[in-house]
Each structure stands twice: as structure tokens, then as C-alpha cells.
Design a protein around this motif. Structure first.
Motif, PDB file in Angstrom:
ATOM      1  N   THR A  98      48.913  -5.465   1.261  1.00 56.61           N
ATOM      2  CA  THR A  98      48.745  -4.404   2.257  1.00 56.61           C
ATOM      3  C   THR A  98      48.905  -3.037   1.604  1.00 56.61           C
ATOM      4  OG1 THR A  98      49.576  -5.845   4.022  1.00 56.61           O
ATOM      5  CG2 THR A  98      49.652  -3.464   4.417  1.00 56.61           C
ATOM      6  N   GLY A  99      49.918  -2.915   0.768  1.00 53.18           N
ATOM      7  CA  GLY A  99      50.140  -1.659   0.077  1.00 53.18           C
ATOM      8  C   GLY A  99      48.977  -1.271  -0.815  1.00 53.18           C
ATOM      9  N   VAL A 100      48.376  -2.260  -1.471  1.00 53.97           N
ATOM     10  CA  VAL A 100      47.213  -1.999  -2.325  1.00 53.97           C
ATOM     11  C   VAL A 100      46.072  -1.416  -1.498  1.00 53.97           C
ATOM     12  CG1 VAL A 100      45.333  -3.151  -3.576  1.00 53.97           C
ATOM     13  CG2 VAL A 100      47.714  -3.619  -4.188  1.00 53.97           C
ATOM     14  N   VAL A 101      45.797  -2.011  -0.350  1.00 54.10           N
ATOM     15  CA  VAL A 101      44.696  -1.525   0.489  1.00 54.10           C
ATOM     16  C   VAL A 101      44.980  -0.103   0.968  1.00 54.10           C
ATOM     17  CG1 VAL A 101      43.391  -1.891   2.617  1.00 54.10           C
ATOM     18  CG2 VAL A 101      44.024  -3.855   1.186  1.00 54.10           C
ATOM     19  N   VAL A 102      46.212   0.157   1.420  1.00 52.74           N
ATOM     20  CA  VAL A 102      46.567   1.501   1.878  1.00 52.74           C
ATOM     21  C   VAL A 102      46.368   2.517   0.756  1.00 52.74           C
ATOM     22  CG1 VAL A 102      48.489   2.975   2.602  1.00 52.74           C
ATOM     23  CG2 VAL A 102      48.166   0.750   3.682  1.00 52.74           C
ATOM     24  N   LEU A 103      46.824   2.188  -0.444  1.00 54.46           N
ATOM     25  CA  LEU A 103      46.738   3.137  -1.549  1.00 54.46           C
ATOM     26  C   LEU A 103      45.319   3.286  -2.080  1.00 54.46           C
ATOM     27  CD1 LEU A 103      50.123   2.289  -3.264  1.00 54.46           C
ATOM     28  CD2 LEU A 103      49.515   4.399  -2.077  1.00 54.46           C
ATOM     29  N   GLN A 104      44.494   2.267  -1.899  1.00 51.90           N
ATOM     30  CA  GLN A 104      43.071   2.445  -2.200  1.00 51.90           C
ATOM     31  C   GLN A 104      42.458   3.467  -1.244  1.00 51.90           C
ATOM     32  OE1 GLN A 104      41.136  -1.397  -2.250  1.00 51.90           O
ATOM     33  NE2 GLN A 104      41.940  -1.924  -4.264  1.00 51.90           N
ATOM     34  N   LEU A 105      42.885   3.440   0.004  1.00 53.82           N
ATOM     35  CA  LEU A 105      42.412   4.433   0.976  1.00 53.82           C
ATOM     36  C   LEU A 105      42.911   5.834   0.609  1.00 53.82           C
ATOM     37  CD1 LEU A 105      42.895   2.401   4.282  1.00 53.82           C
ATOM     38  CD2 LEU A 105      40.736   2.938   3.149  1.00 53.82           C
ATOM     39  N   LEU A 200      48.024  -1.690  11.070  1.00 49.86           N
ATOM     40  CA  LEU A 200      47.295  -0.989  12.137  1.00 49.86           C
ATOM     41  C   LEU A 200      46.604   0.266  11.604  1.00 49.86           C
ATOM     42  CD1 LEU A 200      49.974  -1.330  14.963  1.00 49.86           C
ATOM     43  CD2 LEU A 200      47.796  -2.550  14.810  1.00 49.86           C
ATOM     44  N   ILE A 201      47.237   0.946  10.663  1.00 53.99           N
ATOM     45  CA  ILE A 201      46.623   2.123  10.054  1.00 53.99           C
ATOM     46  C   ILE A 201      45.370   1.739   9.274  1.00 53.99           C
ATOM     47  CG2 ILE A 201      46.955   3.886   8.260  1.00 53.99           C
ATOM     48  CD1 ILE A 201      49.923   3.998   9.207  1.00 53.99           C
ATOM     49  N   ILE A 202      45.433   0.647   8.538  1.00 54.68           N
ATOM     50  CA  ILE A 202      44.261   0.162   7.799  1.00 54.68           C
ATOM     51  C   ILE A 202      43.109  -0.106   8.760  1.00 54.68           C
ATOM     52  CG2 ILE A 202      43.334  -1.812   6.504  1.00 54.68           C
ATOM     53  CD1 ILE A 202      46.112  -1.995   5.137  1.00 54.68           C
ATOM     54  N   GLU A 203      43.394  -0.784   9.848  1.00 51.87           N
ATOM     55  CA  GLU A 203      42.327  -1.123  10.797  1.00 51.87           C
ATOM     56  C   GLU A 203      41.749   0.135  11.449  1.00 51.87           C
ATOM     57  OE1 GLU A 203      43.530  -5.694  11.924  1.00 51.87           O
ATOM     58  OE2 GLU A 203      43.952  -4.135  13.394  1.00 51.87           O
ATOM     59  N   ARG A 204      42.599   1.109  11.721  1.00 51.76           N
ATOM     60  CA  ARG A 204      42.117   2.327  12.360  1.00 51.76           C
ATOM     61  C   ARG A 204      41.185   3.119  11.439  1.00 51.76           C
ATOM     62  NH1 ARG A 204      43.791   5.918  16.460  1.00 51.76           N
ATOM     63  NH2 ARG A 204      43.303   8.108  16.017  1.00 51.76           N
ATOM     64  N   TYR A 205      41.521   3.190  10.154  1.00 48.16           N
ATOM     65  CA  TYR A 205      40.774   4.058   9.253  1.00 48.16           C
ATOM     66  C   TYR A 205      39.644   3.355   8.505  1.00 48.16           C
ATOM     67  CZ  TYR A 205      43.801   7.894  10.342  1.00 48.16           C
ATOM     68  OH  TYR A 205      44.458   8.889  11.023  1.00 48.16           O
ATOM     69  N   THR A 206      39.560   2.041   8.603  1.00 48.09           N
ATOM     70  CA  THR A 206      38.419   1.327   8.007  1.00 48.09           C
ATOM     71  C   THR A 206      37.452   0.810   9.066  1.00 48.09           C
ATOM     72  OG1 THR A 206      39.538  -0.835   8.033  1.00 48.09           O
ATOM     73  CG2 THR A 206      39.849   0.564   6.069  1.00 48.09           C
ATOM     74  N   ALA A 212      39.500  -8.746   7.117  1.00 53.40           N
ATOM     75  CA  ALA A 212      38.240  -8.372   6.469  1.00 53.40           C
ATOM     76  C   ALA A 212      38.475  -7.449   5.283  1.00 53.40           C
ATOM     77  CB  ALA A 212      37.307  -7.710   7.474  1.00 53.40           C
ATOM     78  N   GLU A 213      39.430  -6.533   5.406  1.00 52.63           N
ATOM     79  CA  GLU A 213      39.726  -5.621   4.295  1.00 52.63           C
ATOM     80  C   GLU A 213      40.376  -6.362   3.134  1.00 52.63           C
ATOM     81  OE1 GLU A 213      38.950  -2.161   3.821  1.00 52.63           O
ATOM     82  OE2 GLU A 213      37.552  -2.969   5.311  1.00 52.63           O
ATOM     83  N   PHE A 214      41.228  -7.340   3.416  1.00 56.00           N
ATOM     84  CA  PHE A 214      41.773  -8.176   2.349  1.00 56.00           C
ATOM     85  C   PHE A 214      40.645  -8.890   1.606  1.00 56.00           C
ATOM     86  CE2 PHE A 214      46.345  -9.025   4.107  1.00 56.00           C
ATOM     87  CZ  PHE A 214      46.753  -7.789   3.620  1.00 56.00           C
ATOM     88  N   GLU A 215      39.709  -9.434   2.363  1.00 53.27           N
ATOM     89  CA  GLU A 215      38.574 -10.119   1.745  1.00 53.27           C
ATOM     90  C   GLU A 215      37.788  -9.165   0.856  1.00 53.27           C
ATOM     91  OE1 GLU A 215      37.356 -13.229   1.944  1.00 53.27           O
ATOM     92  OE2 GLU A 215      38.638 -14.147   3.465  1.00 53.27           O
ATOM     93  N   ARG A 216      37.466  -8.006   1.382  1.00 52.24           N
ATOM     94  CA  ARG A 216      36.560  -7.081   0.692  1.00 52.24           C
ATOM     95  C   ARG A 216      37.214  -6.408  -0.506  1.00 52.24           C
ATOM     96  NH1 ARG A 216      34.606  -1.635   1.116  1.00 52.24           N
ATOM     97  NH2 ARG A 216      36.207  -1.025   2.626  1.00 52.24           N
ATOM     98  N   ARG A 217      38.480  -6.062  -0.375  1.00 46.52           N
ATOM     99  CA  ARG A 217      39.120  -5.249  -1.404  1.00 46.52           C
ATOM    100  C   ARG A 217      39.983  -6.047  -2.386  1.00 46.52           C
ATOM    101  NH1 ARG A 217      39.495   0.324  -0.239  1.00 46.52           N
ATOM    102  NH2 ARG A 217      38.501   0.931   1.740  1.00 46.52           N
ATOM    103  N   VAL A 218      40.428  -7.234  -1.987  1.00 49.31           N
ATOM    104  CA  VAL A 218      41.349  -7.994  -2.830  1.00 49.31           C
ATOM    105  C   VAL A 218      40.800  -9.383  -3.171  1.00 49.31           C
ATOM    106  CG1 VAL A 218      43.695  -8.907  -3.034  1.00 49.31           C
ATOM    107  CG2 VAL A 218      43.316  -6.725  -1.881  1.00 49.31           C
ATOM    108  N   PHE A 219      40.575 -10.205  -2.150  1.00 46.05           N
ATOM    109  CA  PHE A 219      40.230 -11.596  -2.411  1.00 46.05           C
ATOM    110  C   PHE A 219      38.885 -11.755  -3.117  1.00 46.05           C
ATOM    111  CE2 PHE A 219      42.779 -12.629   1.697  1.00 46.05           C
ATOM    112  CZ  PHE A 219      43.962 -12.372   1.030  1.00 46.05           C
TER     113      PHE A 219
END
Length: 390
Positions: A98-105, A200-206, A212-219
Motif C-alpha cells: 500500500t505504501g509503495v502505491v501511495v508513494l508512486q502517486l 481509500l486515498i488510493i481509490e479516490r485518486y486513481t 486493481a492498483e495492486f495488480e497494475r503497479r505491483v503484481f
């Protein structure tokens, strides 16, 4: 979804002058760490009465060099052994993703570390769901220094309630009645609620689901083909796997394999494998997911001097301060660890600072205290694998 296989990095140590005349393959083999016997280490771990089953795999430079499985899939010696490649819950290791996705944003300019929670999620301020939301920053959420109470303190989620699901925002709301113990930014105070808000912040801003963001950005980029964040109830583990057990109010051990998904989401919901979580840790250590400056944000909170009379919170597991020094091998090589736990399981990944060596370990349990009771035994197993004696 088809997964794109990430190109592996060589990650080989430089040969010394005495090896300079050897073929490259031979030189890298001689410089490669030689782990201990994984199977033997897990068999020792499984002798502990509280351990139902344990699996683990060790990787060096992207190659699996050891694996093992001990104990059984089910309690009382039933169900056969857990396949070494079985999926398991990684618990709070999810926070690192989760932290990785937030910091990518943040890197993409969609978010800033000093953004206030009240601006990022206006509803939490408008509906008074989080006290002092206008003072809490994105960085404080990441590093567990926001002071927002942990929803698990209120025992909102019944371990044995397999039918009720609380959306993340409902769990956030439940914490509003709990007392704050610190000023925003004052010190470290572990709270799963921080990461519910980050999801919730990830979902709001993506405009996408967290899954889906885990799939796209990490997995997908890392070839983590067997990892997923459950999105439908009850969010079980796919394929043969180990079952964990937890005592109910009468002390009777009950199977908690189904799990209440309210525990999970961005704070602890990912299901993975030893291979996949090892691939993630390698990429994280080698700055393939985040640049060094942003990775350091996720490694832990800044040094904060506690106020008089305040305890200095110590990071216990995933999230801010998630990779903690593990006192292995006398400090050589430097081994970090990231842990996740919950009713009936404990999962920890040990990783060298350079990411070359990783040991992913999952234990299914029949024990009340999953957070600390078995930690010394997990470390002992890791030492046997990562610090073998000649």
C-alpha cells in the motif's frame, strides 16, 4: 488478467581480483551466499506445539536455492503437508505494498507528503470521522505517527464472525469514539486505521479499486502471478494451503481459515506465496518500485523525541518502520524483516539489505498470541537458514 513477467536483475557481487580469471558464472556462484537447510529449520519450528504447519523458501539473486514444508495442513496431523508453493496470508506485509502505491502517486505528482487528510478525504472531516483530520498529513499516515486510534483496539471485528463485512470507512468511523493518545506527528503509534485510510486515498485518486492498483503497479510488473487482494466475501485462499486455529471465548480452538475480510484491505488483506513476496522484497530493496528518497519514507518515521511521560513507540510490524533490523548473523550480512500476523497465522520475510537474499516463511498456528509468542522461534529458523555454521 495476464501477468507481464518482469525482467530479472542480475544483482551479482563483483568478483575479487583472485576470481578475475574465472568464468563469470563460476565467479558469481562462488560469491553467492550459501543458505542452510530450509527443511531442517522448518522441522525444528514445527516441533513447537503451537505450530500446525510451516512452509518457507529461500531465494538468492532471483533463484530459489532452498525450500521446505513441515507439520500439516490441518490440526492434529491431518491433511498432509502444505505444498511449499502454497498461498498464504501475508497480513501486515500488505502495508508495504500500500505504501509503495501511495508513494508512486507522490512521485507522479498526484499526491504530496504534506497533504492533509481533510483535503485528501474531505468526508472524514465533514462527517467528523477522524479527529483533527486537518492536521494529519499523508506522511504521518504512512509512518504511523498520525495518532489515529487502531480500530482493532475496539474489537469491532469478531474473529469468528464469517458473515459480517465492515467497509473500511465504517472501521474508520468506529475509531472516532476511542481516545487519542498523542498529538499528530508526536511519536510512533501503530494503527491499522492509518492504512485503511491510505487505501481509500488510493481509490479516490486513481479512480480504481485498490485490488486493481495492486495488480497494475505491483503484481503484474513483478510477475507475482499467484498474489491477489480478495474482493469478494469471504476472501478465502485459493488452492491447497495451511489452516490456522484460534481459541474462542470458551478456549476451544476453532478453524479461522475463512477469515473475516474486514481485517484486511490495505492494512493486511493480500494473499501471496513465498516466491511472490520474495520477488516483491527484492524489487523494493533494489529501488525498482520507488526511488531511494521515497523508499526511505516507507522504511520508518523520522526520529521523534517523546514528550515527558510518553512511551517511545516501537514499530512491531508492517507499515511505517515496517522493515526492522533482525538481529541475525551477528549483523553480517545486515538482514531486515517484515512481518504480518493475525488469528491463526504468522508470516515473515527476511531480506538482506541489498535484496539479494530473501527467506519467506509462513506458519499456521494454534495459539492465542500471534503477534509475539512465536517471534523468537521464527528468528531461530531464519538464523539456521541465513546464518549457517560451517
Amino acid at each position: 488478467m495476464n501477468r507481464a513477467t518482469a525482467a530479472g536483475l542480475a544483482g551479482l557481487a563483483c568478483a575479487t581480483l583472485t576470481l578475475s580469471t574465472l568464468p563469470a558464472a563460476a565467479a558469481s556462484a562462488m560469491s553467492r551466499p550459501r543458505p542452510g537447510d530450509v527443511q531442517q529449520a522448518l522441522e525444528e519450528l514445527a516441533k513447537t506445539p503451537e505450530v500446525v504447519g510451516a512452509i518457507g523458501e529461500v531465494y538468492v539473486d532471483g533463484e530459489r536455492v532452498g525450500k521446505g514444508s513441515a507439520g500439516t495442513r490441518l490440526l492434529n496431523g491431518k491433511g498432509g503437508r502444505i505444498p511449499t508453493g502454497a498461498r498464504f496470508r501475508v497480513g501486515s506485509q500488505t502495508k508495504q505494498m500500500t505504501g509503495v502505491v501511495v508513494l508512486q502517486l507522490v512521485k507522479e505528482g498526484k499526491l504530496k507528503l504534506d497533504d492533509k487528510l481533510s483535503d485528501l478525504l474531505p468526508e472524514v472531516a465533514e462527517k467528523d470521522l477522524v479527529e483533527r483530520a486537518s492536521e494529519i498529513t499523508l506522511q504521518q499516515l504512512l509512518q504511523h505517527t498520525s495518532g489515529i486510534p487502531n480500530f482493532l483496539q475496539d474489537k469491532v471485528v469478531d474473529t469468528f464472525d464469517f458473515t459480517t463485512y465492515y467497509p473500511p470507512i465504517e472501521l474508520v468511523k468506529k475509531t472516532r469514539t476511542l481516545p487519542r493518545t498523542q498529538e499528530p506527528g508526536a511519536r510512533y503509534s501503530y494503527s491499522n486505521t492509518n492504512y485503511m485510510l491510505l487505501g481509500l486515498i488510493i481509490e479516490r485518486y486513481t479512480k480504481h479499486t485498490l485490488a486493481a492498483e495492486f495488480e497494475r503497479r505491483v503484481f503484474d510488473p513483478l510477475g507475482m502471478n499467484d498474489s491477489y487482494l480478495p474482493t469478494t466475501f469471504p476472501g478465502g485462499i485459493k488452492g491447497p494451503h495451511g489452516h490456522g486455529y484460534f481459541p474462542d471465548s470458551t478456549g476451544q480452538l476453532r478453524d479461522v481459515d475463512r477469515h473475516n475480510m474486514s481485517y484486511g484491505y490495505a492494512a493486511g488483506g493480500v494473499i501471496s506465496t513465498a516466491h511472490d513476496i520474495s520477488a516483491f522484497q527484492r524489487a523494493f530493496a533494489q529501488n525498482r518500485l520507488l526511488p531511494e528518497d521515497l523508499k526511505k519514507v516507507l522504511m520508518g518515521p523520522p526520529a521523534i523525541t517523546p514528550q515527558p511521560g510518553q512511551p517511545s513507540g516501537q514499530p512491531p510490524e508492517g507499515g511505517g518502520g515496517q522493515q526492522q533490523p533482525a538481529l541475525l548473523c551477528g549483523g553480517q550480512p545486515a538482514i531486515m524483516s517484515v512481518k504480518g500476523s493475525g488469528p491463526g497465522f504468522n508470516a515473515v520475510t527476511f531480506v538482506s539489505r541489498d535484496g539479494r537474499t530473501r527467506f519467506a516463511l509462513s506458519a499456521t498456528l494454534a495459539v492465542p498470541n500471534t503477534d509475539q509468542a512465536l517471534d523468537p522461534l521464527l528468528v531461530k529458523a531464519a538464523e539456521a537458514v541465513l546464518c549457517p555454521k560451517d
